[in-house]
Design a protein around this motif. Structure first.
Motif, PDB file in Angstrom:
ATOM      1  N   PRO A  16       0.829  -1.215   0.000  1.00 48.30           N
ATOM      2  CA  PRO A  16       0.000   0.000   0.000  1.00 48.30           C
ATOM      3  C   PRO A  16       0.862   1.263   0.000  1.00 48.30           C
ATOM      4  N   ASN A  17       0.427   2.230  -0.780  1.00 50.97           N
ATOM      5  CA  ASN A  17       1.102   3.528  -0.839  1.00 50.97           C
ATOM      6  C   ASN A  17       0.295   4.613  -0.142  1.00 50.97           C
ATOM      7  N   VAL A  18      -0.746   4.208   0.567  1.00 44.51           N
ATOM      8  CA  VAL A  18      -1.595   5.128   1.320  1.00 44.51           C
ATOM      9  C   VAL A  18      -1.905   4.488   2.672  1.00 44.51           C
ATOM     10  N   ASP A  19      -2.357   5.303   3.621  1.00 40.93           N
ATOM     11  CA  ASP A  19      -2.764   4.777   4.924  1.00 40.93           C
ATOM     12  C   ASP A  19      -4.187   4.225   4.886  1.00 40.93           C
ATOM     13  N   VAL A  20      -5.051   4.876   4.100  1.00 39.58           N
ATOM     14  CA  VAL A  20      -6.463   4.514   4.042  1.00 39.58           C
ATOM     15  C   VAL A  20      -6.892   4.394   2.578  1.00 39.58           C
ATOM     16  N   ILE A  21      -7.595   3.306   2.267  1.00 41.87           N
ATOM     17  CA  ILE A  21      -8.195   3.141   0.945  1.00 41.87           C
ATOM     18  C   ILE A  21      -9.582   3.767   1.036  1.00 41.87           C
ATOM     19  N   SER A  22      -9.799   4.842   0.319  1.00 43.20           N
ATOM     20  CA  SER A  22     -11.036   5.597   0.488  1.00 43.20           C
ATOM     21  C   SER A  22     -12.267   4.826   0.022  1.00 43.20           C
ATOM     22  N   GLN A  23     -12.146   4.016  -1.033  1.00 45.67           N
ATOM     23  CA  GLN A  23     -13.287   3.246  -1.518  1.00 45.67           C
ATOM     24  C   GLN A  23     -12.821   1.951  -2.166  1.00 45.67           C
ATOM     25  N   ILE A  24     -13.589   0.909  -1.967  1.00 44.90           N
ATOM     26  CA  ILE A  24     -13.460  -0.318  -2.737  1.00 44.90           C
ATOM     27  C   ILE A  24     -14.787  -0.448  -3.472  1.00 44.90           C
ATOM     28  N   LEU A  25     -14.715  -0.523  -4.793  1.00 41.33           N
ATOM     29  CA  LEU A  25     -15.912  -0.506  -5.621  1.00 41.33           C
ATOM     30  C   LEU A  25     -16.063  -1.800  -6.406  1.00 41.33           C
ATOM     31  N   LEU A  26     -17.307  -2.167  -6.670  1.00 39.28           N
ATOM     32  CA  LEU A  26     -17.624  -3.202  -7.637  1.00 39.28           C
ATOM     33  C   LEU A  26     -18.098  -2.476  -8.878  1.00 39.28           C
ATOM     34  N   ALA A  27     -17.494  -2.798 -10.012  1.00 43.52           N
ATOM     35  CA  ALA A  27     -17.860  -2.151 -11.268  1.00 43.52           C
ATOM     36  C   ALA A  27     -18.158  -3.220 -12.300  1.00 43.52           C
ATOM     37  N   ARG A  28     -18.864  -2.828 -13.323  1.00 40.40           N
ATOM     38  CA  ARG A  28     -19.267  -3.759 -14.383  1.00 40.40           C
ATOM     39  C   ARG A  28     -18.925  -3.137 -15.732  1.00 40.40           C
ATOM     40  N   GLY A  29     -18.572  -4.015 -16.689  1.00 39.44           N
ATOM     41  CA  GLY A  29     -18.332  -3.570 -18.052  1.00 39.44           C
ATOM     42  C   GLY A  29     -16.901  -3.796 -18.486  1.00 39.44           C
ATOM     43  N   PRO A  30     -16.616  -3.398 -19.715  1.00 42.86           N
ATOM     44  CA  PRO A  30     -15.247  -3.538 -20.223  1.00 42.86           C
ATOM     45  C   PRO A  30     -14.305  -2.607 -19.459  1.00 42.86           C
ATOM     46  N   SER A  31     -13.050  -2.982 -19.388  1.00 40.89           N
ATOM     47  CA  SER A  31     -12.093  -2.202 -18.602  1.00 40.89           C
ATOM     48  C   SER A  31     -11.949  -0.768 -19.093  1.00 40.89           C
TER      49      SER A  31
END
Length: 99
Positions: A49-64
């Motif tokens: 990790p390059n940060v202390d806190v991960i602000s969001q973990i998201l689930l996304a859909r679709g092509p990259s």
């Protein structure tokens, strides 16, 4: 319901929010091709990790190239923990294009 790996996981966040700074973490799980059932636990792990806190973990859909967020999995996750366990909602629709 089936979800493929890279189920989120910060893909959208890394590309949109932190593209100029580089990756904030290196995801180690889930691996490409991993499938989950609704109602089960998905263990999301990372290193460097390059940060202390991960602000969001998201689930996304679709092509990259055109990811669309579906749900916020977690917010303000302590990066040094190296993992997050997500209980996949039973009402989440089937899909094999989730990231």
């Amino acid at each position: 319901m089936h979800l493929t790996s890279a189920i989120l996981l910060l893909t959208l966040l890394q590309r949109v929010t932190l593209a100029q700074q580089g990756s904030i973490i290196s995801i180690t799980s889930p691996l490409t091709g991993t499938r989950y059932q609704a109602g089960s636990d998905a263990i999301i792990t990372w290193v460097n990790p390059n940060v202390d806190v991960i602000s969001q973990i998201l689930l996304a859909r679709g092509p990259s190239t055109a990811l669309q967020p579906i749900i916020t999995i977690a917010q303000n996750v302590k990066a040094s923990d190296g993992k997050y366990v997500w209980k996949i909602p039973t009402e989440l629709p089937d899909g094999d294009d989730c990231k």
